[in-house]
Design a protein around this motif. Sequence first.
Motif, PDB file in Angstrom:
ATOM      1  N   ILE B   8      53.013  68.539  76.506  1.00 28.28           N
ATOM      2  CA  ILE B   8      52.821  68.290  75.076  1.00 28.28           C
ATOM      3  C   ILE B   8      51.341  68.391  74.733  1.00 28.28           C
ATOM      4  O   ILE B   8      50.942  69.049  73.777  1.00 28.28           O
ATOM      5  CB  ILE B   8      53.373  66.905  74.688  1.00 28.28           C
ATOM      6  N   ARG B   9      50.525  67.753  75.587  1.00 28.64           N
ATOM      7  CA  ARG B   9      49.089  67.807  75.341  1.00 28.64           C
ATOM      8  C   ARG B   9      48.606  69.241  75.392  1.00 28.64           C
ATOM      9  O   ARG B   9      47.824  69.695  74.571  1.00 28.64           O
ATOM     10  CB  ARG B   9      48.354  66.951  76.376  1.00 28.64           C
ATOM     11  N   LYS B  10      49.129  69.989  76.356  1.00 30.20           N
ATOM     12  CA  LYS B  10      48.731  71.375  76.506  1.00 30.20           C
ATOM     13  C   LYS B  10      49.164  72.177  75.270  1.00 30.20           C
ATOM     14  O   LYS B  10      48.411  72.987  74.721  1.00 30.20           O
ATOM     15  CB  LYS B  10      49.371  71.971  77.770  1.00 30.20           C
ATOM     16  N   TRP B  11      50.396  71.857  74.824  1.00 28.49           N
ATOM     17  CA  TRP B  11      50.888  72.546  73.634  1.00 28.49           C
ATOM     18  C   TRP B  11      49.955  72.279  72.456  1.00 28.49           C
ATOM     19  O   TRP B  11      49.592  73.182  71.711  1.00 28.49           O
ATOM     20  CB  TRP B  11      52.301  72.073  73.308  1.00 28.49           C
ATOM     21  N   PHE B  12      49.557  70.996  72.315  1.00 26.15           N
ATOM     22  CA  PHE B  12      48.654  70.648  71.221  1.00 26.15           C
ATOM     23  C   PHE B  12      47.363  71.441  71.328  1.00 26.15           C
ATOM     24  O   PHE B  12      46.882  72.018  70.365  1.00 26.15           O
ATOM     25  CB  PHE B  12      48.354  69.132  71.251  1.00 26.15           C
ATOM     26  N   ARG B  13      46.802  71.455  72.557  1.00 26.12           N
ATOM     27  CA  ARG B  13      45.512  72.101  72.727  1.00 26.12           C
ATOM     28  C   ARG B  13      45.630  73.607  72.486  1.00 26.12           C
ATOM     29  O   ARG B  13      44.784  74.232  71.872  1.00 26.12           O
ATOM     30  CB  ARG B  13      44.979  71.823  74.130  1.00 26.12           C
ATOM     31  N   ASN B  15      48.229  75.357  70.895  1.00 19.77           N
ATOM     32  CA  ASN B  15      48.900  75.898  69.720  1.00 19.77           C
ATOM     33  C   ASN B  15      48.611  75.163  68.425  1.00 19.77           C
ATOM     34  O   ASN B  15      48.739  75.741  67.364  1.00 19.77           O
ATOM     35  CB  ASN B  15      50.415  75.909  69.932  1.00 19.77           C
ATOM     36  N   LEU B  16      48.242  73.900  68.501  1.00 20.76           N
ATOM     37  CA  LEU B  16      48.110  73.137  67.265  1.00 20.76           C
ATOM     38  C   LEU B  16      47.092  73.786  66.341  1.00 20.76           C
ATOM     39  O   LEU B  16      47.334  73.981  65.159  1.00 20.76           O
ATOM     40  CB  LEU B  16      47.720  71.685  67.563  1.00 20.76           C
ATOM     41  N   TRP B  17      45.937  74.128  66.893  1.00 19.07           N
ATOM     42  CA  TRP B  17      44.900  74.709  66.017  1.00 19.07           C
ATOM     43  C   TRP B  17      45.377  76.006  65.394  1.00 19.07           C
ATOM     44  O   TRP B  17      45.061  76.315  64.267  1.00 19.07           O
ATOM     45  CB  TRP B  17      43.591  74.907  66.792  1.00 19.07           C
ATOM     46  N   ARG B  18      46.198  76.746  66.150  1.00 16.29           N
ATOM     47  CA  ARG B  18      46.727  77.996  65.595  1.00 16.29           C
ATOM     48  C   ARG B  18      47.576  77.721  64.357  1.00 16.29           C
ATOM     49  O   ARG B  18      47.424  78.372  63.326  1.00 16.29           O
ATOM     50  CB  ARG B  18      47.581  78.724  66.628  1.00 16.29           C
ATOM     51  N   HIS B  19      48.456  76.735  64.469  1.00 11.45           N
ATOM     52  CA  HIS B  19      49.289  76.408  63.315  1.00 11.45           C
ATOM     53  C   HIS B  19      48.445  75.868  62.181  1.00 11.45           C
ATOM     54  O   HIS B  19      48.687  76.181  61.011  1.00 11.45           O
ATOM     55  CB  HIS B  19      50.360  75.391  63.712  1.00 11.45           C
ATOM     56  N   ALA B  20      47.454  75.053  62.527  1.00  7.01           N
ATOM     57  CA  ALA B  20      46.623  74.464  61.470  1.00  7.01           C
ATOM     58  C   ALA B  20      45.909  75.562  60.687  1.00  7.01           C
ATOM     59  O   ALA B  20      45.931  75.574  59.450  1.00  7.01           O
ATOM     60  CB  ALA B  20      45.607  73.496  62.086  1.00  7.01           C
ATOM     61  N   VAL B  21      45.297  76.499  61.425  1.00  5.05           N
ATOM     62  CA  VAL B  21      44.575  77.587  60.755  1.00  5.05           C
ATOM     63  C   VAL B  21      45.540  78.422  59.913  1.00  5.05           C
ATOM     64  O   VAL B  21      45.303  78.677  58.721  1.00  5.05           O
ATOM     65  CB  VAL B  21      43.872  78.489  61.802  1.00  5.05           C
ATOM     66  N   ALA B  22      46.659  78.807  60.521  1.00  5.76           N
ATOM     67  CA  ALA B  22      47.596  79.692  59.823  1.00  5.76           C
ATOM     68  C   ALA B  22      48.180  78.997  58.604  1.00  5.76           C
ATOM     69  O   ALA B  22      48.296  79.598  57.533  1.00  5.76           O
ATOM     70  CB  ALA B  22      48.704  80.128  60.770  1.00  5.76           C
ATOM     71  N   LEU B  23      48.505  77.712  58.774  1.00  5.11           N
ATOM     72  CA  LEU B  23      49.103  76.984  57.658  1.00  5.11           C
ATOM     73  C   LEU B  23      48.093  76.816  56.523  1.00  5.11           C
ATOM     74  O   LEU B  23      48.399  77.058  55.347  1.00  5.11           O
ATOM     75  CB  LEU B  23      49.594  75.619  58.149  1.00  5.11           C
ATOM     76  N   GLY B  24      46.885  76.440  56.883  1.00  4.74           N
ATOM     77  CA  GLY B  24      45.844  76.251  55.865  1.00  4.74           C
ATOM     78  C   GLY B  24      45.614  77.513  55.066  1.00  4.74           C
ATOM     79  O   GLY B  24      45.614  77.497  53.829  1.00  4.74           O
ATOM     80  N   MET B  25      45.459  78.626  55.777  1.00  8.87           N
ATOM     81  CA  MET B  25      45.197  79.878  55.071  1.00  8.87           C
ATOM     82  C   MET B  25      46.420  80.334  54.287  1.00  8.87           C
ATOM     83  O   MET B  25      46.293  80.951  53.240  1.00  8.87           O
ATOM     84  CB  MET B  25      44.759  80.969  56.058  1.00  8.87           C
ATOM     85  N   SER B  26      47.607  80.022  54.803  1.00  6.72           N
ATOM     86  CA  SER B  26      48.806  80.420  54.063  1.00  6.72           C
ATOM     87  C   SER B  26      48.869  79.688  52.732  1.00  6.72           C
ATOM     88  O   SER B  26      49.242  80.276  51.709  1.00  6.72           O
ATOM     89  CB  SER B  26      50.067  80.096  54.866  1.00  6.72           C
ATOM     90  N   ILE B  27      48.503  78.409  52.757  1.00  8.88           N
ATOM     91  CA  ILE B  27      48.524  77.658  51.500  1.00  8.88           C
ATOM     92  C   ILE B  27      47.513  78.260  50.525  1.00  8.88           C
ATOM     93  O   ILE B  27      47.810  78.469  49.346  1.00  8.88           O
ATOM     94  CB  ILE B  27      48.225  76.162  51.767  1.00  8.88           C
ATOM     95  N   PHE B  28      46.338  78.574  51.050  1.00  8.10           N
ATOM     96  CA  PHE B  28      45.301  79.199  50.215  1.00  8.10           C
ATOM     97  C   PHE B  28      45.816  80.513  49.625  1.00  8.10           C
ATOM     98  O   PHE B  28      45.638  80.800  48.430  1.00  8.10           O
ATOM     99  CB  PHE B  28      44.057  79.426  51.088  1.00  8.10           C
TER     100      PHE B  28
END
Lengths: 513, 290
Positions: B8-13, B15-28
Amino acid sequence: MTLFFKGRFALFAKIVILSIVSAVLLMLCQSAFAQREYAIAGFLLLAVLAMNYVYLTNKRTVPFKFFLPGTLFLVAFVIAPIIFTVVMSSYNYKTGNIISKEEAIERVSALGVEPDENGTTFDIVIGKAASGEWEILVSDITNNRYFLSTKSTIADVPISDLKRNEFQVATEAPGFKRLSAEVLSQDEGYSKIQYKYLGEYFIVADQPEVGAVFRQTLKYHPENDTFINLQNGQVYRDNGRGNYANPSDKAQYLEPGWRAPNWFSNYAKLVTDDKVRGPFIRVFIWTVIFAVLTVLTSFAFGLLLALALNKAIRGRRMYRSILILPYAMPSLMSILIWAGMFDTEFGAINNILGTHIAWFSDANFARAAVILVSLWLGFPYFYLISTGALQAIPSELNEAAAIDGANGRQIFNKITLPLLFQILAPLLIASFAFNFNNFNLIYLLTGGGPKEQLEGQIAGATDILISYTYQIAFGSNTQDLGLASAISVIIFFLVASISLYGLRKSKVLETFG
Amino acid sequence: MSTQKLTIRKWFRENLWRHAVALGMSIFALFPLYLVVISSLNPTGSLQLTSFIPREISWNNYKLLFTSPAIPFLSWFRNSLVIAIAVAIFSVFIGASSAFAFSRLRFKGRKQGVQILLLVQMFPAILALSAVYVIMERVYKFAPNLGLGSQAGLLLVYLGGAMGVNIWLLKGFVDSIPVELDEAAKIDGASPMQIYWLIFVPLAAPVLAVVALLSFIGTLNEYILARLFLVEMESRTVAVGLQQFIAGQYSQNWGPFAAGSILLSIPIVAIFLSLQRYIVSGLTAGSVKG
């Protein structure tokens, strides 16, 4: 299939099409010639000749069979306007100096008249003389005098020969053919004639029923190309810059002027004239900042996204379809939508932030808004090309580096990033060149504003060179096409050198070797 | 248990930032588009955003487009379509035949020709605007149907750029067709015209379609020339019509404007998304290969 390319049928079809096109172009050529548009008529004639030569002979003209249509359009609507712009940049060509010299002389003469001291006017009736010339029947009721006048003759008419109405205005005279109001509204030739009166005075029929007495004050002397004021003897000479001016007082000149060559004055103005230089340099600096910031921010966000989505994470396809939307939307619409969102009163941005910022009235807010919108428009493009470039980097390189003990960050900094830059440099440069001239964004979002209206400046805080040039050429009260063309030529050299540098880097040119 | 925590920790490290970036830019990316969609369905047609979830949906703004004489949307749309389709067809033929000649035929001045074309292409069209205006004003004097104010005149001006604009994409494609094909045809006695029509055009059909659609979209999106040329309300294109309609009056005209811009955007976005693959490879052509 070969039927269409060889043999009688093909030849017949070719000749039919060619003659139809030639006929249409020749007809246009003839009417252009009739309207004295010799340049256009000449171009059309050349086009017809070239077409017939290229498509009817065979030996050397094969490549031209493929080029000719495109080339004709290119010459007419791209190359000719460019040459015209370059020529215009060395002319004094602005409001007040738009027409040709002949027209200017005509206009100055027409304007160089004054009414007599009492501002005398007469009741008149307009018609034609027996000779077919324009003629007016004038009723000088105060002096009880009636006369017929043309451009060159004047003849009194005895009252007994006249027919007069209840206001003592003569309506008919022997040998005079009165014209109806409908005829006069069709043909306004009568208003352009100076009808003979006493001595230097003449009558002008401004309106169909009223004639006013004028005399010439400015007279043109073609033998030494001067205007002379008949009353005070003042001489006006061609000042070499498109006006007749008083030789001893240069500020005193006659309006209107004509477009006259002034060589490099428009270019010199950009350096020497403070009123032009100040805004020009300010606009130039903002143009560069705007283009650089747009490319850098869009590239940074695009690359970040490309890296983030360079792994098959869940929902990647959905992200991709969403992220590409700003690029797929017609940008014109997007810009107008953003302009609405930045509205001070009702705009969504103030609404969400809970602020009441007048975005386009403050220079810095307006600039921030411009950058934000251009980021929105630009990042998907960089996301797409960065993704393409990342995939083009051979994975062996990364693997080799990993075997040599490099960690992820080192691989990225030392291998991926430099390679990316190398691949994308030409596209970054092209994008810089594009944004350098991103007219639509500025013009439709802020209109170049905010402007300092009080100082009467044309350049606004967000104006880039191209929108500034547009303002100079088409925008405000005085339109200076000469200066606008000069700036256009400078922009062309800047953009062309940037683009050529980019193309050389990309080696695209060599594929044509 | 511990290995699960680790993943889980590895997944966070990882993939999490990938989703955060993609989600943020998608909202924009989505925000303005979402806003337009909901305001086009807003019965009051106001620019003001009252809530993010529309409480009431109304097609009134769309109806206005087809009924209100202030926005002759149908005429605008027809004008846009006619001009853009004509530009697309003509510019494909002009572009394709030039690309074919530059790529396959050998003749004197070929390289210089391309370089002149390149250089001319760099002169931004807007800069020569005043000259184009003057030329078409003069054409108007002897041929009002082709001069300033006419759609045919606008079409002619657009075709001025047809030769240069898509030459990279097209030439890249022509270069990828094996030369052996033409040589074989030549030995069989085919003329260059035959090679062009019988070999090149059928092979290049998909690329030609992409080029046609690109110039179609580009024409729909063109503003300043269309604005200068088409003065009359009825003869405008959608882009110019909507821009003039909204100009300075965001608060009153926002609703119908939003509806109109959606109707214009839907076909363009649909075309773009379906051709994504080709367009992207066109974008990077000549650089990634470099």
